[in-house]
Design an enzyme around this catalytic site. Structure first.
Site, PDB file in Angstrom:
ATOM      1  CB  SER A  38      -0.767  -0.022   1.432  1.00 18.76           C
ATOM      2  OG  SER A  38      -1.343   1.361   1.317  1.00 18.76           O
ATOM      3  CG  HIS A  42      -3.883  -1.404  -1.595  1.00 26.11           C
ATOM      4  ND1 HIS A  42      -5.077  -2.224  -2.034  1.00 26.11           N
ATOM      5  CD2 HIS A  42      -4.288  -0.807  -0.584  1.00 26.11           C
ATOM      6  CE1 HIS A  42      -5.913  -1.857  -1.198  1.00 26.11           C
ATOM      7  NE2 HIS A  42      -5.757  -1.097  -0.397  1.00 26.11           N
ATOM      8  CG  ASP A  44      -4.887   2.561   1.014  1.00 19.49           C
ATOM      9  OD1 ASP A  44      -6.077   1.506   0.874  1.00 19.49           O
ATOM     10  OD2 ASP A  44      -4.028   2.148   1.444  1.00 19.49           O
ATOM     11  CG  MET A  46      -8.303   7.438   2.506  1.00 23.80           C
ATOM     12  SD  MET A  46      -7.628   7.320   4.144  1.00 23.80           S
ATOM     13  CE  MET A  46      -6.803   5.857   3.989  1.00 23.80           C
ATOM     14  CG  HIS A  51      -9.215   0.344  -0.482  1.00 25.58           C
ATOM     15  ND1 HIS A  51      -8.740   0.155   1.011  1.00 25.58           N
ATOM     16  CD2 HIS A  51     -10.550   0.178  -0.262  1.00 25.58           C
ATOM     17  CE1 HIS A  51      -9.667  -0.106   1.671  1.00 25.58           C
ATOM     18  NE2 HIS A  51     -10.971   0.033   1.070  1.00 25.58           N
ATOM     19  CG  MET A 102     -11.404   3.369   1.993  1.00 25.31           C
ATOM     20  SD  MET A 102      -9.579   3.279   3.176  1.00 25.31           S
ATOM     21  CE  MET A 102      -8.525   3.427   1.544  1.00 25.31           C
ATOM     22  CG  MET A 121     -11.544  -2.417   5.224  1.00 27.45           C
ATOM     23  SD  MET A 121     -10.318  -2.007   4.143  1.00 27.45           S
ATOM     24  CE  MET A 121      -9.133  -1.251   5.565  1.00 27.45           C
ATOM     25  N   GLY A 124      -8.725   4.465   7.180  1.00 27.04           N
ATOM     26  CA  GLY A 124      -8.353   5.623   7.511  1.00 27.04           C
ATOM     27  C   GLY A 124      -6.859   6.035   7.575  1.00 27.04           C
ATOM     28  N   GLY A 148      -0.592   1.435   9.571  1.00 24.20           N
ATOM     29  CA  GLY A 148       0.106   1.299  10.890  1.00 24.20           C
ATOM     30  C   GLY A 148      -0.862   1.013  11.947  1.00 24.20           C
ATOM     31  CG  ASP A 158      -6.437  -2.776   3.192  1.00 22.65           C
ATOM     32  OD1 ASP A 158      -5.221  -2.327   3.915  1.00 22.65           O
ATOM     33  OD2 ASP A 158      -6.910  -1.860   2.588  1.00 22.65           O
ATOM     34  N   GLY A 159      -4.903  -4.342   6.188  1.00 20.97           N
ATOM     35  CA  GLY A 159      -5.041  -3.604   7.483  1.00 20.97           C
ATOM     36  C   GLY A 159      -4.053  -4.322   8.461  1.00 20.97           C
ATOM     37  N   GLY A 160      -2.945  -3.835   9.166  1.00 23.25           N
ATOM     38  CA  GLY A 160      -2.025  -4.567   9.880  1.00 23.25           C
ATOM     39  C   GLY A 160      -1.682  -5.798   9.692  1.00 23.25           C
TER      40      GLY A 160
HETATM   41  C1  DX5 Z   1      -6.267   1.732   5.663  1.00 23.97           C
HETATM   42  C2  DX5 Z   1      -5.833   1.415   4.204  1.00 23.97           C
HETATM   43  C3  DX5 Z   1      -4.892   0.561   4.241  1.00 23.97           C
HETATM   44  C4  DX5 Z   1      -3.424   0.832   4.940  1.00 23.97           C
HETATM   45  C5  DX5 Z   1      -2.912  -0.627   5.306  1.00 23.97           C
HETATM   46  O1  DX5 Z   1      -7.476   2.611   5.627  1.00 23.97           O
HETATM   47  O2  DX5 Z   1      -6.901   0.952   3.384  1.00 23.97           O
HETATM   48  O3  DX5 Z   1      -4.550  -0.176   2.934  1.00 23.97           O
HETATM   49  O4  DX5 Z   1      -2.797   1.557   4.113  1.00 23.97           O
HETATM   50  O5  DX5 Z   1      -1.809  -0.041   6.211  1.00 23.97           O
HETATM   51  P1  DX5 Z   1      -0.819  -1.135   7.067  1.00 23.97           P
HETATM   52  O6  DX5 Z   1      -0.612  -2.355   6.428  1.00 23.97           O
HETATM   53  O7  DX5 Z   1       0.195  -0.379   7.566  1.00 23.97           O
HETATM   54  O8  DX5 Z   1      -1.803  -1.339   8.249  1.00 23.97           O
HETATM   55 ZN    ZN Z   2      -6.608  -0.150   1.556  1.00 25.90          ZN
END
Ligand code: DX5
Ligand code: ZN
Length: 225
Positions: free
Chosen positions: A10, A35, A37, A39, A68, A70, A139, A144, A147, A177-179
């Site tokens: 990402s 990826h 993101d 927003m 993605h 959002m 998710m 948002g 990290g 996606d996430g963590g």
């Molecule tokens: C969160 C994004 C993710 C994010 C993932 O809103 O959709 O794609 O960048 O970042 P990490 O892998 O650090 O959780």
């Molecule tokens: Zn994402």
């Protein structure tokens, strides 16, 4: 089932002053998708990137661009992201008034259609669309920012999705996606996840971007055996 786990860095976690160099390093290290993101300041508070950054990624990378969205109103921007070079476009089930129509519109643009769901959204919300989506994006943090810590509750959703997809004989791909990092990826893979987005685990890896990609690749390979 995808034959090998897909690693999708990402770029939200990249250093934008060196974006071209950083995505090249991720690509050379064996990343599968990029990826992006997007927003809009409404669906989630931050405003991040859009068609212009997608176009820059297209100019500097051969990898499939995994966009993605959002955003609160995705339908009006699908064509412009496809034109900017997106290969996959994910909309959120919470944002689209008619997910089936949005997914069909994405496919009509020649892109793979992704349907994302947030941690509080029950998996039942996406089950009606499994045959109309190419990818379900689970998710595993609240969207948002990068990290954040992986939410283990997402694993049960992945298991339920995998069972429903198998039962219907579909090949819809499950992406998380996430963590995601080398410690959380194996359980996500074992639950049925096939594609993994990673921001900080790649772009903030202490040994650098290539080491971040390799660490995830190794974690995925170990999880396969
Ligand atoms: C969160 C994004 C993710 C994010 C993932 O809103 O959709 O794609 O960048 O970042 P990490 O892998 O650090 O959780
Ligand atoms: Zn994402």
């Amino acid at each position: 089932m995808a034959s090998k786990p897909i690693i999708a860095p990402s770029i939200l976690s990249a250093d934008f002053g060196y974006l071209a160099e950083q995505i090249a390093e991720a690509e050379q290290a064996g990343a599968d998708w990029l990826h992006i993101d997007v927003m809009d300041g409404h669906f989630v508070p931050p405003i991040t990137m859009g068609q212009q950054v997608t176009r820059v990624c297209r100019q500097h990378s051969q990898l499939p661009l995994d966009v993605h969205l959002m955003v609160q109103s995705p339908d009006g921007m699908l064509a412009s992201f496809a034109e900017a070079g997106a290969n996959h476009i994910h909309i959120h089930v919470e944002a689209s008034p008619d997910p089936a129509a949005s997914l069909a519109a994405i496919r009509a643009l020649g892109c793979k259609a992704g349907l994302a769901l947030n941690p509080p959204t029950p998996v039942e919300r996406v089950l009606p669309y499994l045959d109309q989506a190419d990818i379900i994006l689970v998710m595993s943090v609240n969207p948002g920012r990068s990290g954040q810590a992986f939410m283990p509750d997402s694993l049960e959703k992945v298991r339920q999705l995998q069972a429903a997809i198998a039962e219907r004989g579909l090949d819809t791909l499950i992406q998380l996606d996430g963590g995601i990092d080398a410690s959380t990826l194996p359980a996500a893979h074992a639950a049925g996840g096939q594609a993994f987005v990673a921001g900080n685990a790649i772009f903030a890896h202490p040994q650098g971007i290539a080491a971040g990609v390799h660490a995830l690749r190794n974690a995925a390979l170990v999880a396969q055996h």
